[in-house]
Design a protein around this motif. Sequence first.
Motif, PDB file in Angstrom:
ATOM      1  N   ILE A 449       0.817  -1.207   0.000  1.00  0.00           N
ATOM      2  CA  ILE A 449       0.000   0.000   0.000  1.00  0.00           C
ATOM      3  C   ILE A 449       0.854   1.262   0.000  1.00  0.00           C
ATOM      4  O   ILE A 449       0.528   2.255  -0.677  1.00  0.00           O
ATOM      5  N   THR A 450       1.989   1.261   0.730  1.00  0.00           N
ATOM      6  CA  THR A 450       2.852   2.444   0.771  1.00  0.00           C
ATOM      7  C   THR A 450       3.443   2.731  -0.598  1.00  0.00           C
ATOM      8  O   THR A 450       3.430   3.874  -1.079  1.00  0.00           O
ATOM      9  N   ASP A 451       3.961   1.661  -1.252  1.00  0.00           N
ATOM     10  CA  ASP A 451       4.548   1.840  -2.587  1.00  0.00           C
ATOM     11  C   ASP A 451       3.477   2.169  -3.612  1.00  0.00           C
ATOM     12  O   ASP A 451       3.730   2.908  -4.571  1.00  0.00           O
ATOM     13  N   LEU A 452       2.277   1.634  -3.417  1.00  0.00           N
ATOM     14  CA  LEU A 452       1.172   1.916  -4.336  1.00  0.00           C
ATOM     15  C   LEU A 452       0.829   3.407  -4.309  1.00  0.00           C
ATOM     16  O   LEU A 452       0.651   4.045  -5.360  1.00  0.00           O
ATOM     17  N   ILE A 453       0.740   3.966  -3.111  1.00  0.00           N
ATOM     18  CA  ILE A 453       0.429   5.390  -2.979  1.00  0.00           C
ATOM     19  C   ILE A 453       1.534   6.243  -3.614  1.00  0.00           C
ATOM     20  O   ILE A 453       1.244   7.205  -4.348  1.00  0.00           O
ATOM     21  N   HIS A 454       2.782   5.889  -3.354  1.00  0.00           N
ATOM     22  CA  HIS A 454       3.902   6.641  -3.933  1.00  0.00           C
ATOM     23  C   HIS A 454       3.880   6.552  -5.461  1.00  0.00           C
ATOM     24  O   HIS A 454       4.086   7.569  -6.158  1.00  0.00           O
ATOM     25  N   TYR A 455       3.624   5.356  -5.983  1.00  0.00           N
ATOM     26  CA  TYR A 455       3.575   5.146  -7.436  1.00  0.00           C
ATOM     27  C   TYR A 455       2.477   5.995  -8.069  1.00  0.00           C
ATOM     28  O   TYR A 455       2.699   6.678  -9.094  1.00  0.00           O
ATOM     29  N   LEU A 456       1.292   5.987  -7.470  1.00  0.00           N
ATOM     30  CA  LEU A 456       0.173   6.749  -8.034  1.00  0.00           C
ATOM     31  C   LEU A 456       0.437   8.245  -7.996  1.00  0.00           C
ATOM     32  O   LEU A 456       0.144   8.963  -8.952  1.00  0.00           O
ATOM     33  N   LYS A 457       0.979   8.721  -6.896  1.00  0.00           N
ATOM     34  CA  LYS A 457       1.267  10.158  -6.792  1.00  0.00           C
ATOM     35  C   LYS A 457       2.275  10.579  -7.853  1.00  0.00           C
ATOM     36  O   LYS A 457       2.170  11.665  -8.421  1.00  0.00           O
ATOM     37  N   THR A 458       3.248   9.730  -8.124  1.00  0.00           N
ATOM     38  CA  THR A 458       4.263  10.044  -9.142  1.00  0.00           C
ATOM     39  C   THR A 458       3.628  10.044 -10.533  1.00  0.00           C
ATOM     40  O   THR A 458       3.861  10.958 -11.343  1.00  0.00           O
ATOM     41  N   GLU A 459       2.803   9.032 -10.804  1.00  0.00           N
ATOM     42  CA  GLU A 459       2.182   8.910 -12.124  1.00  0.00           C
ATOM     43  C   GLU A 459       1.155  10.011 -12.388  1.00  0.00           C
ATOM     44  O   GLU A 459       0.982  10.458 -13.521  1.00  0.00           O
ATOM     45  N   LEU A 460       0.450  10.426 -11.344  1.00  0.00           N
ATOM     46  CA  LEU A 460      -0.633  11.410 -11.522  1.00  0.00           C
ATOM     47  C   LEU A 460      -0.167  12.851 -11.409  1.00  0.00           C
ATOM     48  O   LEU A 460      -0.943  13.761 -11.663  1.00  0.00           O
TER      49      LEU A 460
END
Length: 461
Positions: A449-460
């Motif tokens: 979940i932590t990496d998922l949030i970081h990934y989405l913030k970077t992509e968006l």
Amino acid sequence: MKPSIPRGTRDFGPAEMQKRNYILSILRNNFELFGYEPIETPSMENISTLTGKYGDEGDQLIFKILNSRIHESKNKDLLKKEFDLSLESSRNSEDLTEKALRYDLTVPFARFVVMNQHKLIFPFKRYQIQPVWRADRPQKGRYREFYQCDADVIGSNSLLNELDLIAMMDKSFSQLNIPVLLKFNNRKILTALAEVINEPSKIIDITVAIDKLDKIGKDGVNKELNEKGISAEAINKLQPLLDFKGSNNEKVEILRSLVGSTEIGKKGLEEIEFLLKNVSPNHAKIELDITLARGLNYYTGTIFEVKANAGTFTPSILGGGRYDDLTGIFGLPNMSGVGISFGVDRIYDVMEELNVFPESISNSSSTALLFTHFDEESQYYCIHLAKDLRDANISCEIYPDITKKLGKQIEYADKKNIPFVCTVGSNEITKGVYAIKKMSTGDKQELNITDLIHYLKTELA
């Protein structure tokens, strides 16, 4: 019964609203960037507030509201008489109607200033984004309900305010990617013209007719002037104004020859030359249009009009000007103001024709990620994951039905242009690692979940 909406009004679905909100966000940001503060006024005003401010033609376009519980009136004969008279001519009767839908945002703003004068800091700079209503004949670019986005500064007669508004227009249309022609004139010139041709009492008729030059042509303007009782000699003196073309400086000189002998004409020329000397747009093309009149009665100085400078659909998408004593009507004299009004609905139509909305706006969804699942257990587990994403300010939703196969859930995301899908099942719950798919490329990866949030913030971002 087949449902319908009144002519001249429109529904806006999610795709249209995202584009409209894109326009509004740019305008709102620029209003605040230039120091304007937001206000709102009621959709309804007392009819006495509105009538007499827009000229005879404008008054006839005001949507009047029939008094409520009129059937309970004890004097129905009077009501019938007033109604019959209203069928014969445009008139107002408090027995029939005391209120009306607002015609624009400027007159209600003047009323607001007078009522709140002791709370405001002058000069007062306000912006207002609200719908207005006009009982007009609907056609392309002309609606009965539409939004205006106004910016006004009141309590100052400095021409720096006009320059500020021009800079705001220029920046806004540049960001909206609309090539525009910004026309301006000065109502003092038109008042001086009426004086020079010995028709000072006909100033309203002259400005209303001249303002229609683009629509009805020179012959149509001359015909209307004649029908308003303006002499043939006076009409003949106006012809250089209707015929002349040239550079801004050449237009100043033709105006000087026409009205430079009058005091009000000299003042109008002085204001025009100040703007031409100091204006420096980066985007808009600036043109002194000596036939621009703007029909509203309350304008007294600089007047503005903006049209798209490309495409086939080129209505006015902004108007405005200087008014020296609009608040005086409501008991607060000598309060000069100047303002502009962006026509959001026409701006939207122009941007659609020119295809200048960013692709990310046209094809985007307000949802960044859809959680898909296999059963009731994994669906409920997604509630906790969704909370984590929303706490991180990432928009997401959970597919609501548990009877749909995974393929149907992903198809839903595809149709809604949701850019990411996260699939959750028993294995993902056990491991605490979740499969995420980027819909545009099909790329997949597994993240906690932590990496998922970081990934989405970077992509968006």
